[in-house]
Write a protein that holds these residues in place. Structure first.
Motif, PDB file in Angstrom:
ATOM      1  N   ASN A 137       1.105  -1.337   0.453  1.00 57.09           N
ATOM      2  CA  ASN A 137      -0.073  -0.313   0.074  1.00 57.09           C
ATOM      3  C   ASN A 137       1.098   1.536  -0.246  1.00 57.09           C
ATOM      4  O   ASN A 137       0.221   2.727   0.206  1.00 57.09           O
ATOM      5  CB  ASN A 137      -1.296   0.067   0.797  1.00 57.09           C
ATOM      6  CG  ASN A 137      -0.016   0.041   2.609  1.00 57.09           C
ATOM      7  OD1 ASN A 137       1.008  -0.252   2.526  1.00 57.09           O
ATOM      8  ND2 ASN A 137      -1.112  -0.473   3.738  1.00 57.09           N
ATOM      9  N   TYR A 222     -18.824   0.994  -9.849  1.00 52.81           N
ATOM     10  CA  TYR A 222     -17.864   1.703  -8.969  1.00 52.81           C
ATOM     11  C   TYR A 222     -17.064   2.054 -10.653  1.00 52.81           C
ATOM     12  O   TYR A 222     -16.347   3.502 -10.581  1.00 52.81           O
ATOM     13  CB  TYR A 222     -16.984   1.785  -8.111  1.00 52.81           C
ATOM     14  CG  TYR A 222     -17.903   1.383  -6.552  1.00 52.81           C
ATOM     15  CD1 TYR A 222     -18.439   2.032  -6.002  1.00 52.81           C
ATOM     16  CD2 TYR A 222     -18.124  -0.055  -5.612  1.00 52.81           C
ATOM     17  CE1 TYR A 222     -18.868   1.845  -5.300  1.00 52.81           C
ATOM     18  CE2 TYR A 222     -18.504  -0.014  -5.003  1.00 52.81           C
ATOM     19  CZ  TYR A 222     -19.171   1.123  -4.489  1.00 52.81           C
ATOM     20  OH  TYR A 222     -19.880   0.641  -3.087  1.00 52.81           O
ATOM     21  N   ASP A 226     -16.199   5.978 -12.224  1.00 50.93           N
ATOM     22  CA  ASP A 226     -15.079   6.582 -12.167  1.00 50.93           C
ATOM     23  C   ASP A 226     -14.583   7.045 -13.031  1.00 50.93           C
ATOM     24  O   ASP A 226     -13.917   6.173 -13.732  1.00 50.93           O
ATOM     25  CB  ASP A 226     -14.031   5.825 -11.166  1.00 50.93           C
ATOM     26  CG  ASP A 226     -13.532   6.006 -10.382  1.00 50.93           C
ATOM     27  OD1 ASP A 226     -13.012   6.650  -8.641  1.00 50.93           O
ATOM     28  OD2 ASP A 226     -12.087   6.785 -10.430  1.00 50.93           O
ATOM     29  N   ASP A 343      -3.759   3.269  -7.847  1.00 48.30           N
ATOM     30  CA  ASP A 343      -4.278   5.014  -7.021  1.00 48.30           C
ATOM     31  C   ASP A 343      -5.369   4.399  -6.851  1.00 48.30           C
ATOM     32  O   ASP A 343      -5.898   5.339  -5.912  1.00 48.30           O
ATOM     33  CB  ASP A 343      -3.389   5.911  -7.603  1.00 48.30           C
ATOM     34  CG  ASP A 343      -1.659   6.735  -7.220  1.00 48.30           C
ATOM     35  OD1 ASP A 343      -1.871   5.681  -6.133  1.00 48.30           O
ATOM     36  OD2 ASP A 343      -1.286   7.125  -7.579  1.00 48.30           O
ATOM     37  N   THR A 346      -7.054   1.733  -4.766  1.00 52.51           N
ATOM     38  CA  THR A 346      -6.905   3.111  -3.562  1.00 52.51           C
ATOM     39  C   THR A 346      -8.019   3.856  -2.435  1.00 52.51           C
ATOM     40  O   THR A 346      -8.522   3.628  -1.554  1.00 52.51           O
ATOM     41  CB  THR A 346      -5.437   3.876  -2.966  1.00 52.51           C
ATOM     42  OG1 THR A 346      -5.136   2.306  -3.510  1.00 52.51           O
ATOM     43  CG2 THR A 346      -5.635   3.945  -1.721  1.00 52.51           C
ATOM     44  N   ASP A 347      -8.137   4.741  -3.992  1.00 53.60           N
ATOM     45  CA  ASP A 347      -8.866   6.086  -3.310  1.00 53.60           C
ATOM     46  C   ASP A 347     -10.813   5.667  -3.243  1.00 53.60           C
ATOM     47  O   ASP A 347     -11.553   6.171  -2.706  1.00 53.60           O
ATOM     48  CB  ASP A 347      -8.811   7.169  -4.731  1.00 53.60           C
ATOM     49  CG  ASP A 347      -9.975   7.988  -4.747  1.00 53.60           C
ATOM     50  OD1 ASP A 347     -10.049   9.065  -4.354  1.00 53.60           O
ATOM     51  OD2 ASP A 347     -11.094   8.245  -5.853  1.00 53.60           O
ATOM     52  N   HIS A 349     -11.185   2.393  -2.944  1.00 50.87           N
ATOM     53  CA  HIS A 349     -11.729   1.942  -1.472  1.00 50.87           C
ATOM     54  C   HIS A 349     -11.584   2.741  -0.306  1.00 50.87           C
ATOM     55  O   HIS A 349     -13.054   2.810   0.592  1.00 50.87           O
ATOM     56  CB  HIS A 349     -10.478   0.916  -1.101  1.00 50.87           C
ATOM     57  CG  HIS A 349     -10.779   0.470  -0.031  1.00 50.87           C
ATOM     58  ND1 HIS A 349      -9.687   0.927   1.335  1.00 50.87           N
ATOM     59  CD2 HIS A 349     -10.846  -0.920   0.930  1.00 50.87           C
ATOM     60  CE1 HIS A 349     -10.049  -0.436   2.656  1.00 50.87           C
ATOM     61  NE2 HIS A 349     -10.455  -1.072   2.124  1.00 50.87           N
ATOM     62  N   ASP A 350     -10.813   4.014  -0.120  1.00 50.86           N
ATOM     63  CA  ASP A 350     -11.047   4.711   1.278  1.00 50.86           C
ATOM     64  C   ASP A 350     -12.574   5.961   1.097  1.00 50.86           C
ATOM     65  O   ASP A 350     -13.034   5.743   1.941  1.00 50.86           O
ATOM     66  CB  ASP A 350      -9.656   6.059   0.552  1.00 50.86           C
ATOM     67  CG  ASP A 350      -8.487   5.377   1.250  1.00 50.86           C
ATOM     68  OD1 ASP A 350      -8.080   4.638   1.436  1.00 50.86           O
ATOM     69  OD2 ASP A 350      -7.631   6.155   0.275  1.00 50.86           O
ATOM     70  N   ARG A 351     -12.962   5.909  -0.447  1.00 47.79           N
ATOM     71  CA  ARG A 351     -14.232   7.138  -0.094  1.00 47.79           C
ATOM     72  C   ARG A 351     -15.087   5.655   0.424  1.00 47.79           C
ATOM     73  O   ARG A 351     -16.711   6.580   0.347  1.00 47.79           O
ATOM     74  CB  ARG A 351     -14.362   7.191  -1.983  1.00 47.79           C
ATOM     75  CG  ARG A 351     -12.780   8.611  -1.792  1.00 47.79           C
ATOM     76  CD  ARG A 351     -13.531   9.042  -3.508  1.00 47.79           C
ATOM     77  NE  ARG A 351     -13.556   8.292  -4.435  1.00 47.79           N
ATOM     78  CZ  ARG A 351     -14.342   7.821  -5.578  1.00 47.79           C
ATOM     79  NH1 ARG A 351     -15.710   8.154  -4.842  1.00 47.79           N
ATOM     80  NH2 ARG A 351     -14.341   7.105  -6.415  1.00 47.79           N
ATOM     81  N   THR A 352     -15.468   4.586  -0.270  1.00 47.12           N
ATOM     82  CA  THR A 352     -16.871   3.852  -0.510  1.00 47.12           C
ATOM     83  C   THR A 352     -16.490   2.084   0.212  1.00 47.12           C
ATOM     84  O   THR A 352     -17.715   1.782   0.480  1.00 47.12           O
ATOM     85  CB  THR A 352     -16.874   2.850  -1.821  1.00 47.12           C
ATOM     86  OG1 THR A 352     -16.251   2.153  -2.594  1.00 47.12           O
ATOM     87  CG2 THR A 352     -16.792   4.551  -3.198  1.00 47.12           C
ATOM     88  N   GLY A 353     -15.183   2.011   0.446  1.00 44.61           N
ATOM     89  CA  GLY A 353     -14.294   0.732   0.970  1.00 44.61           C
ATOM     90  C   GLY A 353     -15.122  -0.537   0.159  1.00 44.61           C
ATOM     91  O   GLY A 353     -14.565  -1.100   0.932  1.00 44.61           O
ATOM     92  N   ARG A 355     -13.648  -2.646  -2.894  1.00 45.93           N
ATOM     93  CA  ARG A 355     -11.536  -2.963  -3.807  1.00 45.93           C
ATOM     94  C   ARG A 355     -12.456  -3.857  -4.808  1.00 45.93           C
ATOM     95  O   ARG A 355     -12.042  -4.683  -5.071  1.00 45.93           O
ATOM     96  CB  ARG A 355     -10.922  -3.341  -2.429  1.00 45.93           C
ATOM     97  CG  ARG A 355      -9.526  -3.745  -2.644  1.00 45.93           C
ATOM     98  CD  ARG A 355      -8.731  -4.111  -1.086  1.00 45.93           C
ATOM     99  NE  ARG A 355      -7.512  -4.272  -2.142  1.00 45.93           N
ATOM    100  CZ  ARG A 355      -6.208  -3.460  -2.620  1.00 45.93           C
ATOM    101  NH1 ARG A 355      -7.609  -1.860  -1.173  1.00 45.93           N
ATOM    102  NH2 ARG A 355      -5.323  -3.036  -2.185  1.00 45.93           N
TER     103      ARG A 355
END
Length: 428
Positions: A137, A222, A226, A343, A346-347, A349-353, A355
């Protein structure tokens, strides 16, 4: 999370050496094999490539969904590398085999084997390219992993370009009509333990619990919604149209325009050799300029190199070598696209949970295949439109068509690739 070690980078890079021993053989020599050995017309080859990519539109996302919903003690991705590698050996050999079934039977055989090869390549290569997203990560480690795989790509391509034509000619002298088949089979067999070495050593450190896995429909939503994901996918498509389209038809340029058969290997290898020199500096260049600006620089060098070959004196060997050096400097941006994908994962995952790494990397793989098919089909179609027929005299009009298909078309596409790069908005 434990820092990656040299063995991790080396093992991951070895995986792309293995990939090139199969797929670069296909992308560099299959078109020539189909027209000049197998006996297919240029138009039939172009249609075959496009039909295969239509099937990939179903197959690749399906593979991504399977990957995302696989949960084993060895990880989600590595098992498919181990299983797919021996199948890749079989289909590579079959694809470069002339079966002797007659014109219609041979065409059907070409469809079955080429599409089958694409399916097992997807099974092996999509999980491989997705590994950085689950190995680390740390963005800097991800950059180094993707640089390692690009170095593996270049080393594999250099080895292949150095050896292929001499091996084909050697085996043709012993077994007429089987030079390409034996050479491709030898490469595929060498690739098998390299794939297994990569699968064994590239541990998946980032895991997703089965109960936390999103549905395939949600993952697709997702990715498709995006903007950054779609920008990288669009860039991949255009970059592969330019790069693999040129590689797929370049032999026609060197044989019939430059008319220097002895230097084909040197010309084919030169951009890769330059890439092998500049790529180790890639992570530092990316750290200084950022991924977007690095890609801008890379695409400009590739465009200029192609235009030098198109407009310049193509029989002037020193000039052509310089043009290939300029083109090869563009390999400095090779790691950027894959790192951008990590990236994006990761983005999201950070916003929605969620992957959606399997779906994203499979769609990007599909984009690369579509780009390769369009590039190869467009290149061979342009050559065909200008009157190229295997075994016939090469006129000035045919030479102009080869120039357009091999050099001008990729230059235009590289310029267009700047647009999706500009649309990518994640900060480095």
């Amino acid at each position: 999370m434990e820092k990656l070690k040299g063995k991790d980078y080396f093992s991951f890079g070895i995986g792309n050496v293995a990939s090139q021993l199969s797929w670069t053989m296909v992308s560099s020599y299959l078109t020539l094999f189909y027209t000049d050995v197998f006996g297919l017309q240029a138009g039939a080859v172009a249609i075959l490539f496009l039909v295969a990519r239509i099937w990939d539109g179903i197959n690749d996302p399906m593979m991504g969904a399977i990957m995302e919903h696989t949960h084993t003690k060895y990880g989600r991705f590595r098992p498919y590398i181990a299983i797919g590698a021996p199948l890749l050996v079989v289909f590579t050999i079959l694809t470069f085999t002339v079966p002797g079934f007659g014109s219609v039977g041979n065409l059907i055989y070409a469809y079955i084997t080429y599409i089958g090869l694409g399916m097992v390549y997807t099974m092996t290569n999509v999980p491989y390219l997705a590994l950085p997203a689950v190995m680390s990560n740390d963005p800097k480690e991800v950059n180094k992993l993707n640089t390692a795989q690009m170095m593996g790509m270049v080393i594999g391509m250099i080895a292949l370009q150095l050896c292929t034509l001499p091996l084909v000619n050697y085996f043709e002298g012993i077994w007429p009509g089987r030079g390409y088949q034996i050479t491709a089979g030898a490469y595929a067999i060498v690739a098998l333990p390299l794939f297994w070495f990569c699968a064994k050593n590239c541990k998946e450190r980032i895991t997703v619990k089965k109960e936390e896995q999103t549905s395939t429909k949600e993952s697709l939503k997702y990715v498709l919604k995006d903007r950054n994901a779609m920008s990288v996918i669009a860039y991949t498509t255009l970059n592969m149209i330019g790069m693999m389209g040129r590689i797929g038809c370049a032999t026609y340029f060197y044989i019939y325009v430059v008319q220097n058969f002895a230097l084909i290997t040197v010309f084919m290898m030169m951009p890769m050799f330059v890439g092998a020199i500049v790529m180790p500096f890639g992570p530092k260049v990316i750290d200084k300029l950022g991924r977007k600006k690095t890609l801008y620089v890379a695409l400009i060098f590739q465009t200029v190199g192609c235009l030098m070959m198109f407009f310049g004196p193509y029989t002037n060997i020193p000039y052509l070598l310089l043009a290939h050096v300029v083109y090869g400097i563009g390999y400095i941006g090779g790691a950027c696209g894959s790192s951008m994908l990590v990236d994006v994962v990761t983005d999201i995952h950070d916003r929605t949970g969620a992957r959606p790494d399997g779906i994203l990397f499979s769609m990007n793989s599909l984009a690369g295949k579509i780009g390769q098919a369009i590039g190869s089909a467009l290149g061979i179609a342009i050559i065909g439109w200008f009157g190229y027929v295997a075994g016939k005299d090469i006129t000035n009009e045919v030479r102009n068509g080869i120039q357009i298909g091999v050099n001008l078309m990729p230059a235009i596409v590289y310029v267009l690739a700047l647009i999706p790069v500009a649309m990518y908005k994640l900060e480095d």
